[in-house]
Design an enzyme around this catalytic site. Structure first.
Site, short mmCIF file in Angstrom:
data_model
loop_
_atom_site.label_atom_id
_atom_site.label_comp_id
_atom_site.label_asym_id
_atom_site.label_seq_id
_atom_site.Cartn_x
_atom_site.Cartn_y
_atom_site.Cartn_z
N ASN A 119 5.95 4.35 -41.17
CA ASN A 119 6.69 5.12 -40.18
C ASN A 119 5.69 5.57 -39.13
O ASN A 119 5.10 6.65 -39.23
CB ASN A 119 7.37 6.32 -40.83
CG ASN A 119 8.05 7.20 -39.79
OD1 ASN A 119 8.44 6.75 -38.72
ND2 ASN A 119 8.18 8.48 -40.11
N MET B 202 9.99 4.39 -35.35
CA MET B 202 10.46 5.48 -36.20
C MET B 202 11.23 4.90 -37.36
O MET B 202 12.06 4.02 -37.18
CB MET B 202 11.36 6.42 -35.40
CG MET B 202 12.08 7.45 -36.24
SD MET B 202 10.95 8.54 -37.09
CE MET B 202 10.20 9.34 -35.68
N CYS B 203 10.97 5.43 -38.54
CA CYS B 203 11.64 4.95 -39.72
C CYS B 203 11.88 6.10 -40.69
O CYS B 203 11.26 7.15 -40.61
CB CYS B 203 10.80 3.88 -40.43
SG CYS B 203 10.38 2.48 -39.39
N GLY B 204 12.79 5.84 -41.62
CA GLY B 204 12.93 6.69 -42.79
C GLY B 204 12.35 5.91 -43.95
O GLY B 204 12.80 4.80 -44.24
#
Length: 627
Positions: free
Chosen positions: A76, A1-3
């Site tokens: 992401n 998970m990333c922004g």
């Protein structure tokens, strides 16, 4: 998970070397393990890339990543199948290496067509001055776009920021395919042309029909200088799922148990159905494919050695790496039972159960508690209030989902008494709901803006935060879930006719109408549910994973004729999601197998807390962001 975020400017006066502070803060909450920015300048434009990583597996890879050719990648997502990613690999690096090796558009599309798992991405191709971006076929990862009203800049981001007024609003990037922008051309013409490479079914006969419908899924609110066009070469991504089987029976169906002496809705009804050899075989195949999907989502993360002291371990045990949004309903029960098969036995599983306190109970005293030092942690300043400094009392909220959740806990404990099941009672007062909706939740739910979005978004935000109580026979402990991965049952109702509108459609238009409703539900799940839920859950630095939307699970269910999945001639609590209820019985979950569908807004009682005369589809004033 990333922004992930990319801000593009076509004029010097509109360019900034930094993102706005509130947007940067929102991105960092999604990716607390690593943050980095990268600036790329060309004659006609500047791109600011910002990446914020939640480390889950492989070597921590800071984003954005850049290669020797100047290509830049923000990812992401999770690769669960389709592209080879070894246990020690980081999928960002694997995807970027594969992408850098692509020689043309077709190879790029072929790569993303193979990936099984949730994803959104942004890819800057230096040689062609093109920006590629998009979401997976279900839209399981959020991606928004925002175009300046003057046409001099635009931004792509996992999450938006608070904006008041009508101009320059954030909108969801449609999950209708992958988009490409020629940045040089856009800078010169001051017109942004979004070239779309749509998802198409592998089935040849559906290609032309789907191509005609793709443009209707793009938002009508785009500014005049932004347009969407299908790529001229008619290239497309192959959907990683088989088309929905819309076959209708040649003769009217007879349901075995309707002619039996069993009471409709009883356990015997399901047991009679399971006596049929064909039915039992299909149910077992469903369990097998869903089990593999859960396995991929529970084992695809780095399990750290527990560094807690021996004294703490004696009282608390190891920390949980996996949590489940848990109501005790059949969806969450089956996921929990299958997760139990694959998660190491000495590792607890957190069952997150949320309830909203009636107004008259909000002021009840909080009992003395023994603190769980391992998992209790300080609440960030913007989230603290009289009601959040210590969670609401553990006995205050016997709402429907709490009752079924506790019953489900007992059933899971009987299936596997050796497992530590952490049933986390999350109680939310009206004061806390209103405070944190304003401070955190309203901009995460947007651009979704209905009463239903408000209820579900707030309920999921508080549930996934995981701050509550563990109530056992021996002690009452305040608790905060440490799990970075949250499993959710979304996708079961859409595919297996779990909503009341499915039954209404069946009653008016039969199996043909039901097939069309199921196809529509899955087609719009990205815009109705998944982007919103991803933003809400990821705000806690956690990753949502959706076993029912695993590509192999969807393909298996799509391959079955509708009557082998549901039977809406049977009563509520039996006929809808029938194949899932039969699977629950096979897994030893016979009580929860018969629970009728109850939406989270009603089961948690959030819908009863404020305005009660609203319609779910009404625009929600509580989500409007004040200046």
């Amino acid at each position: 998970m990333c922004g992930i975020c990319c801000s593009v400017s076509f004029s010097v006066e509109h360019f900034s070397k930094d993102l706005k502070e509130d947007l940067l803060y929102n991105l960092r909450r999604r990716g607390p393990s690593s943050s980095r920015q990268l600036l790329k300048s060309a004659v006609n434009y500047q791109c600011l890339f910002s990446g914020h990583v939640l480390h889950l597996r492989g070597v921590l890879t800071a984003q954005p990543v850049e290669d020797e050719c100047g290509n830049v990648f923000l990812w992401n997502g999770e690769v669960f199948n389709g592209v080879q990613v070894e246990a020690e690999d980081n999928d960002t690096q694997v995807m970027f290496s594969s992408l850098s090796a692509c020689k043309n558009e077709s190879e790029i599309l072929s790569l993303f067509s193979k990936v099984h798992g949730p994803w959104s991405f942004i890819y800057y191709q230096a040689s062609s001055h093109c920006l590629w971006f998009g979401r997976d076929v279900f839209g399981r990862r959020s991606l928004l776009w925002q175009f300046s009203n003057l046409g001099k800049s635009f931004c792509l981001s996992s999450v938006g920021a608070q904006i008041s007024g009508g101009a320059d609003q954030w909108q969801e990037v449609p999950a209708s395919g992958i988009f490409q922008i020629d940045l040089n051309s856009a800078a010169v013409s001051r017109c942004v042309i979004l070239k779309l490479y749509p998802w198409k079914s592998i089935s040849k006969e559906n290609v032309a029909e789907e191509c005609a419908n793709e443009l209707t899924q793009t938002p009508a609110e785009l500014p005049e200088f932004v347009s969407v066009v299908i790529n001229k070469a008619n290239l497309y991504l192959s959907k990683p799922i088989v088309p929905l089987n819309k076959t209708l029976p040649e003769v009217p169906l007879e349901t075995q148990c309707r002619n039996s002496s069993s009471v409709p809705g009883s356990r015997e009804t399901l047991e009679i159905l399971l006596r049929d050899e064909h039915t039992q075989r299909i149910v077992q195949q469903f369990i097998d494919v869903l089990s593999v999907a859960v396995k991929r989502r529970t084992l695809c993360l780095a399990r750290e050695e527990n560094l807690a002291s021996k004294d703490v371990l004696k009282t608390c045990g190891k920390k949980a790496n996996i949590a489940i949004l848990f109501s005790g309903g059949v969806d969450s029960m089956v996921i929990a039972a299958l997760a139990d098969r694959h998660i190491p036995l000495d590792e607890p599983i957190d069952l997150l159960n949320v309830a909203f306190l009636p107004k008259q109970k909000a002021g009840l005293p909080i009992p003395n508690v023994e603190r769980n030092q391992q998992n209790h942690c300080e609440i960030p300043p913007e989230e603290s209030s009289p009601s959040t400094a210590v969670p609401q009392g553990p006995h205050d909220a016997e709402v429907p989902d709490r009752v079924t959740g506790k019953a489900g806990l007992k059933e899971l404990q009987s299936v596997n008494p050796s497992r530590t099941w952490n049933f986390v009672e999350i109680n939310v007062s009206l004061e806390e709901l209103q405070k944190l909706r304003r401070a955190r939740i309203c901009h995460l739910v947007q651009p979704s803006d209905t009463v239903l979005d408000d209820s579900i978004g707030c309920a999921v935000w508080f549930a996934s935060r995981g701050i509550g109580w563990l109530v056992t026979e021996d002690a009452v402990q305040s608790y905060k879930s440490s799990a970075k991965v949250i499993l959710t049952g979304i996708g079961a109702d859409e595919q297996l006719a779990g909503y009341s509108r499915h039954r209404a459609r069946f009653q008016s238009l039969g199996l043909e109408g039901l097939n069309e409703e199921i196809a529509m539900e899955l087609g719009r799940i990205s815009s109705r549910n998944l982007g919103r839920d991803d933003r809400v859950i990821a705000d806690h630095g956690k990753e949502a994973r959706f076993p029912f939307l695993d590509e192999n699970v969807v393909s298996f269910l799509n391959s079955l004729p509708v009557w082998e999945k549901v039977d809406l001639a049977l009563p509520r609590g039996v006929g809808e999601k029938l194949i899932l209820r039969l699977a629950a019985v096979e897994l030893g979950l016979s009580s929860s197998a018969l629970l009728p569908k109850r939406a989270i807004q009603f089961g948690s009682r959030i819908a009863k807390l404020e305005e009660t005369n609203e319609k779910a589809s009404d625009k929600c004033g509580r989500l409007q962001i004040l200046p």
